[in-house]
Design a protein around this motif. Structure first.
Motif, mmCIF file in Angstrom:
data_model
loop_
_atom_site.group_PDB
_atom_site.id
_atom_site.type_symbol
_atom_site.label_atom_id
_atom_site.label_comp_id
_atom_site.label_asym_id
_atom_site.label_seq_id
_atom_site.Cartn_x
_atom_site.Cartn_y
_atom_site.Cartn_z
ATOM 1 N N PHE A 90 1.008 -1.295 0.050
ATOM 2 C CA PHE A 90 0.112 0.012 0.038
ATOM 3 C C PHE A 90 0.881 1.189 -0.080
ATOM 4 C CE2 PHE A 90 -3.434 -2.535 2.441
ATOM 5 C CZ PHE A 90 -3.674 -3.137 1.310
ATOM 6 N N HIS A 91 2.094 1.176 0.663
ATOM 7 C CA HIS A 91 2.794 2.335 0.707
ATOM 8 C C HIS A 91 3.637 2.687 -0.465
ATOM 9 C CE1 HIS A 91 6.678 4.484 1.464
ATOM 10 N NE2 HIS A 91 6.092 5.045 2.552
ATOM 11 N N THR A 92 3.832 1.591 -1.234
ATOM 12 C CA THR A 92 4.456 1.652 -2.478
ATOM 13 C C THR A 92 3.460 2.339 -3.588
ATOM 14 O OG1 THR A 92 6.103 -0.230 -2.012
ATOM 15 C CG2 THR A 92 5.816 0.114 -4.404
ATOM 16 N N LEU A 93 2.326 1.758 -3.423
ATOM 17 C CA LEU A 93 1.206 2.165 -4.623
ATOM 18 C C LEU A 93 0.908 3.636 -4.322
ATOM 19 C CD1 LEU A 93 -0.881 1.592 -6.412
ATOM 20 C CD2 LEU A 93 -2.366 1.050 -4.340
ATOM 21 N N ARG A 94 0.996 4.173 -3.189
ATOM 22 C CA ARG A 94 0.729 5.566 -3.035
ATOM 23 C C ARG A 94 1.841 6.277 -3.324
ATOM 24 N NH1 ARG A 94 1.331 9.842 1.180
ATOM 25 N NH2 ARG A 94 -0.350 11.042 1.115
ATOM 26 N N GLN A 95 3.019 5.755 -3.093
ATOM 27 C CA GLN A 95 4.214 6.574 -3.821
ATOM 28 C C GLN A 95 4.172 6.744 -5.438
ATOM 29 O OE1 GLN A 95 6.149 8.397 -1.585
ATOM 30 N NE2 GLN A 95 4.830 7.585 -0.249
ATOM 31 N N LYS A 96 4.022 5.626 -5.839
ATOM 32 C CA LYS A 96 3.947 5.450 -7.058
ATOM 33 C C LYS A 96 2.775 6.242 -7.867
ATOM 34 C CE LYS A 96 2.168 1.651 -9.305
ATOM 35 N NZ LYS A 96 2.028 0.262 -9.776
ATOM 36 N N ILE A 97 1.585 6.392 -7.234
ATOM 37 C CA ILE A 97 0.705 7.501 -7.717
ATOM 38 C C ILE A 97 1.023 8.750 -7.835
ATOM 39 C CG2 ILE A 97 -1.560 8.189 -7.190
ATOM 40 C CD1 ILE A 97 -2.235 5.300 -6.513
ATOM 41 N N LEU A 98 1.583 9.044 -6.514
ATOM 42 C CA LEU A 98 2.018 10.454 -6.239
ATOM 43 C C LEU A 98 3.306 11.106 -7.221
ATOM 44 C CD1 LEU A 98 2.069 10.902 -2.292
ATOM 45 C CD2 LEU A 98 0.425 11.671 -3.948
ATOM 46 N N GLN A 99 3.983 10.005 -7.395
ATOM 47 C CA GLN A 99 5.170 10.373 -8.322
ATOM 48 C C GLN A 99 5.074 10.149 -9.916
ATOM 49 O OE1 GLN A 99 8.154 8.095 -6.651
ATOM 50 N NE2 GLN A 99 8.167 8.920 -4.743
ATOM 51 N N SER A 100 3.806 9.577 -10.005
ATOM 52 C CA SER A 100 3.612 9.379 -11.667
ATOM 53 C C SER A 100 3.391 10.373 -12.478
ATOM 54 C CB SER A 100 2.503 8.476 -11.766
ATOM 55 O OG SER A 100 1.952 8.074 -13.279
ATOM 56 N N THR A 101 4.232 10.852 -13.428
ATOM 57 C CA THR A 101 3.944 11.833 -14.388
ATOM 58 C C THR A 101 2.908 11.500 -15.576
ATOM 59 O OG1 THR A 101 5.846 11.099 -15.843
ATOM 60 C CG2 THR A 101 6.417 12.881 -14.181
ATOM 61 N N GLU A 102 2.993 10.255 -15.680
ATOM 62 C CA GLU A 102 1.887 9.798 -16.759
ATOM 63 C C GLU A 102 0.453 10.020 -15.994
ATOM 64 O OE1 GLU A 102 3.477 5.987 -19.108
ATOM 65 O OE2 GLU A 102 3.643 5.743 -16.886
ATOM 66 N N LEU A 103 0.412 9.589 -14.636
ATOM 67 C CA LEU A 103 -0.911 9.912 -14.225
ATOM 68 C C LEU A 103 -1.100 11.441 -14.037
ATOM 69 C CD1 LEU A 103 -2.776 7.794 -13.021
ATOM 70 C CD2 LEU A 103 -2.117 8.012 -10.811
ATOM 71 N N ASP A 104 -0.171 12.267 -13.751
ATOM 72 C CA ASP A 104 -0.397 13.818 -13.978
ATOM 73 C C ASP A 104 -1.051 13.987 -15.322
ATOM 74 O OD1 ASP A 104 0.879 14.218 -11.570
ATOM 75 O OD2 ASP A 104 2.770 14.637 -12.600
ATOM 76 N N ALA A 105 -0.697 13.381 -16.417
ATOM 77 C CA ALA A 105 -1.302 13.629 -17.641
ATOM 78 C C ALA A 105 -2.627 13.319 -17.721
ATOM 79 C CB ALA A 105 -0.311 13.082 -18.667
ATOM 80 N N SER A 106 -2.795 12.076 -17.316
ATOM 81 C CA SER A 106 -4.326 11.494 -17.395
ATOM 82 C C SER A 106 -5.258 12.477 -16.535
ATOM 83 C CB SER A 106 -4.209 10.249 -16.617
ATOM 84 O OG SER A 106 -3.682 9.277 -17.414
ATOM 85 N N PHE A 107 -4.837 13.050 -15.397
ATOM 86 C CA PHE A 107 -5.791 13.853 -14.848
ATOM 87 C C PHE A 107 -5.324 15.383 -15.123
ATOM 88 C CE2 PHE A 107 -5.899 10.210 -11.662
ATOM 89 C CZ PHE A 107 -7.358 10.230 -11.370
#
Length: 485
Positions: A82-99
């Motif tokens: 869960f900790h790793t998942l949250r860090q991956k989400i916060l640091q993802s530039t690809e997810l930045d683009a999706s949102f």
């Protein structure tokens, strides 16, 4: 143990600080390094996850209604996931683009005097967007809201499906694992047993009301090297074909950025629109239609789902603490968990002896409590037997109240058992505790004559073990070859 601590634990703590300072300054540990993955040390030890009844003298006394060492160890793994998942989400530039969370630099004009030209001139420079990093954090609540929407669909569909382990009338057990985001919501919901039970009764979820987290299957889905969670192919196929739920929400959100018509639905969701419109024809594929319908339903039920989002948010602090201690990578993880189970058993006894008091757990006791809560039926039966009543785990209590009750719980614990309640749980102290337990089992050691000599030897061994395990974890986090010894 008390005889050992003053002489040696202080030096172990000093050695730890020295090691960490050296590591932060790119200190190279004097170990050989693994040349490939097959040579790498396996930490935690696979022996920790045999899920067999305890046989040693320390664990044999623990009752079968309490969580096992293996279950608690998998719980530690899951918290790292869960900790790793949250860090991956916060640091993802690809997810930045999706949102559509993008930096907005500003062009700043500055008037200055040029002595060479003897006149004022206008110059420009690009100023950094100071709001970008804080706006990137918005991805997490968006992700959680969608995860809760997926959980609501999953739990209701799964409850009516006939793919459960066990015969009719037996305790239900899941055969097919949920996606990691759904698992995260389910896990946090179980930690609020009164709310979870009410939810299941309200929606007629009789199977899920009794179902426990499938610890063995969860362990098999986790890669302990990078804390990724990987569903078996058959589980992914079932989710996709039977209940139209994408196996990985993170990957789905990344893919959406490549499809304008689907991304529009996501951006409408982000904008806070109460009604999200979309054309089934434009969505095209069955998968896209299912996602758009899920987003629409999630937005419609946002108010009702808000408590489930808050459940996960409140667990973030606990998960961070577990990550900070990182017992799952410790050389003494088995002893840490075993002792925590024993302390938890005493903690439950306090509820029986002091029925009008609110008890607040230490971090290690809380880990076992959380693990116990992840089996609702067993937890309910166990507490009725041990405490005489069902005890709710309320993680919504305020800090000042908890701090006051923590101190009082410590006093009651000392009175009831003659033991210190709040203890140091660092790698060094836990490794010392495990080593001293091993000495205590050795009948050849004379407590008065040989204990100090033995203790010095143990301290040196503990320092060596902790230093090596720390070197492995630091190398792992830096992406370096892992050390060998």
């Amino acid at each position: 143990m008390a005889y050992f601590v003053p002489a040696h634990v202080g030096s172990l703590h000093r050695a730890t600080r020295t090691d960490m300072n050296r590591a932060n300054n790119s200190f190279s540990y004097a170990y050989k390094t693994a040349q490939n993955r097959s040579e790498e040390p396996i930490i935690p030890d696979p022996e920790l996850f045999h899920f067999q009844p305890p046989s040693d003298s320390h664990s044999a006394a623990l009752k079968s209604d309490l969580p096992t060492v293996s279950q608690c160890a998998v719980h530690l793994e899951l918290l790292e996931v869960f900790h790793t998942l949250r860090q991956k989400i916060l640091q993802s530039t690809e997810l930045d683009a999706s949102f559509d969370i993008l930096p907005h630099p500003r062009t700043v004009y500055r008037k200055g005097y040029s002595s060479a030209k003897r006149k004022y001139e206008i110059s420009t420079y690009t100023a950094k967007d100071t709001t970008f990093e804080s706006r990137r954090e918005e991805k997490w609540p968006y992700f959680l809201e969608l995860a809760v929407g997926r959980f609501v669909k999953w739990i209701r569909d799964v409850d009516r499906m006939s793919f459960w382990n066990g015969s009719e009338g037996a305790r239900p057990g899941l055969r097919l694992l949920p996606p990691v985001d759904v698992l995260m919501v389910w896990h946090a919901f179980l930690l609020n047993p009164t709310d979870f039970d009410f939810y299941c009764v309200k929606h007629g979820l009789q199977r899920m009301r009794k179902a426990s987290l499938p610890w063995r299957e969860i362990h098999e889905a986790i890669d302990s090297r990078d804390w990724s969670y990987n569903l078996p192919k058959s589980h992914k196929t079932w989710l996709t074909n039977q209940i139209q739920l994408a196996p990985d929400l993170f990957e789905t959100l990344i893919e959406i950025n490549k499809q304008d018509h689907v991304k529009t639905v996501l951006l409408e969701f982000r904008s806070g629109l109460k009604q999200i419109s979309f054309s089934r024809e434009r969505m095209g594929t069955r998968r896209n239609i299912a996602f758009a319908e899920l987003v629409q339903t999630t937005r419609t039920n946002a108010k009702e789902n808000e408590p489930l989002v808050e459940n996960v948010q409140r667990q973030t602090k606990f998960i961070h603490k577990m990550h900070t201690y990182l017992w799952i990578r410790s050389p003494a993880v088995e002893g840490t968990v075993r002792r925590a189970i024993g302390r938890y058993e005493k903690f439950l006894q306090l509820f029986l002896e002091y029925p009008d008091s609110t008890m607040v757990p230490t971090l290690d006791v809380d880990l076992v409590w959380h693990t116990h809560l992840c089996d609702p039926e067993q937890y309910r039966a166990s507490l009725l037997q041990r405490a005489g009543r069902m005890v709710n785990h309320d993680d919504k209590l305020g800090k000042s109240f908890l701090d006051d009750r923590f101190d009082k719980t410590g006093e009651l614990f000392r009175v009831a058992f003659g033991l210190q309640y709040h203890v140091c749980l660092c790698w060094d102290c836990e490794a010392v505790a495990s080593a001293m337990e091993a000495i205590a089992k050795n009948d050849d050691v004379d407590i008065l004559d040989d204990f100090e000599t033995e203790a010095e030897s143990v301290a040196n061994k503990v320092e060596e073990d902790v230093r090596y395990y720390r070197a492995v974890e630091i190398s792992r986090q830096k992406g370096m070859a892992l050390p060998l010894r």
